[in-house]
Design a protein around this motif. Sequence first.
Motif, mmCIF file in Angstrom:
data_model
loop_
_atom_site.group_PDB
_atom_site.id
_atom_site.type_symbol
_atom_site.label_atom_id
_atom_site.label_comp_id
_atom_site.label_asym_id
_atom_site.label_seq_id
_atom_site.Cartn_x
_atom_site.Cartn_y
_atom_site.Cartn_z
ATOM 1 N N SER A 270 0.885 -1.250 -0.023
ATOM 2 C CA SER A 270 -0.169 0.134 -0.077
ATOM 3 C C SER A 270 0.765 1.210 -0.126
ATOM 4 C CB SER A 270 -0.764 -0.070 1.237
ATOM 5 O OG SER A 270 -0.088 0.282 2.252
ATOM 6 N N VAL A 274 -1.521 1.946 4.599
ATOM 7 C CA VAL A 274 -2.557 0.893 5.331
ATOM 8 C C VAL A 274 -1.875 -0.045 6.329
ATOM 9 C CG1 VAL A 274 -4.457 -0.704 5.089
ATOM 10 C CG2 VAL A 274 -3.749 0.904 3.192
ATOM 11 N N ALA A 311 -5.311 -1.891 0.365
ATOM 12 C CA ALA A 311 -3.782 -1.748 -0.271
ATOM 13 C C ALA A 311 -3.831 -1.867 -1.603
ATOM 14 C CB ALA A 311 -3.156 -2.954 0.330
ATOM 15 N N TYR A 314 -4.683 1.605 -2.846
ATOM 16 C CA TYR A 314 -3.344 2.613 -2.951
ATOM 17 C C TYR A 314 -2.190 2.040 -3.891
ATOM 18 C CZ TYR A 314 -4.855 5.663 0.892
ATOM 19 O OH TYR A 314 -5.097 6.559 1.778
ATOM 20 N N HIS A 315 -1.894 0.850 -4.142
ATOM 21 C CA HIS A 315 -1.032 0.300 -4.927
ATOM 22 C C HIS A 315 -1.541 0.849 -6.374
ATOM 23 C CE1 HIS A 315 1.955 -2.385 -6.401
ATOM 24 N NE2 HIS A 315 1.568 -2.662 -7.124
ATOM 25 N N ASN A 319 -6.590 5.666 -4.753
ATOM 26 C CA ASN A 319 -6.716 6.666 -3.659
ATOM 27 C C ASN A 319 -6.785 8.224 -4.000
ATOM 28 O OD1 ASN A 319 -3.947 6.127 -4.239
ATOM 29 N ND2 ASN A 319 -3.441 7.925 -2.831
#
Length: 358
Positions: A270, A274, A311, A314-315, A319
């Motif tokens: 992440s 996270v 995760a 975000y990866h 986000n």
Amino acid sequence: MKFYSPLKNTICGVLTAGLLAVPLSFSAVPSPAAEADASSLIGAAIGGIAAHAQLNAVLRKYNDTDEGRQEYFQEMKKQLGVNEDYALNHQLDRIMTNLTAGIGAVDPSIYKKPYHYFINNDKSFNAFCTLGHNLSVNTGLYQTLTNEDEIAVVLAHELGHGQKDHPAKGARRSLNMQILGAATGTQAGAVMAAVINNRNITKPMEREADALAFDYITHTDYNPGATAAVWQRVLDLSKSQPSSFQQFLSDHPADSDRRDTYVRRLTQYSGGHVTNSDGIVKVNTKVFTTPAAVGGMSSKERSYFVMGNLAAAYHNGQNKQEVTVDGNTVRMGNQPIMTCVSGDEPADTLAQRLRQIK
């Protein structure tokens, strides 16, 4: 993971046919004297070299040739039995297709040696990959795991063993250890047992397979949080059913260590955004939620699925997109984060919180 004992007679027969031609090494010998003379040491060494060559020939056949791999596979099915359940086999086909593509993204060699696989009738919790990329799943595994993502994690671990050729390496290591002891009276039976039972899939190999499973899963559409969730589930169930997991746990790293290692990998995946502290999911060090238990899944097990979704978001840069609510599901961009059930905070409440802390 180990060679299954029902295969012992088949492989022992093949090994014995060649090894009996080397009587110096495999005839019964008395307990060694305090000092072995030079001739006995030389004889043991010569016998050990011949045994090693013979084992390598057997391993090459069953591990590397199409004919040998198929012969080994058919013998597995004959000895272990085949579960023909349509739904389970259809799911297994789907999982193997997805994992093959995920592995292929990081290790294209899988296409040169595709896996044979089937569900056997054993009622214990296990799955195993052995020589020749031959994989089998115990029927008992489905009595513990019902979530496809978690089943995929277990199989990804076994495929990690296969991709790194751990079964053959374990067999060679076993025999090498026996050869070292040949001059001090090691018996043929000990060699056979060590090779066939293959108890030399080491904990470092297990950890390598765990690490590979994470890489494979993150190249599929499965929730990466299932890597931690599956071991939380095993932890939860092993408290009430310890005997069901005793043999499986004896030659693997501790489940809590495996879970915690995956939690750290998820945080890294992440980008550090996270975390999960004892089932409390946090985003940028702020509490997001503690999911409720549902449908036989504990709060902690479910928290790792929520962590995995975050995760992945975000990866993959989700986000940066808007947090929305679709029915009872909180989404970040096009990534579902959590579907709220009875006992959870309302989806609108969680969405508002996520907007503030993301």
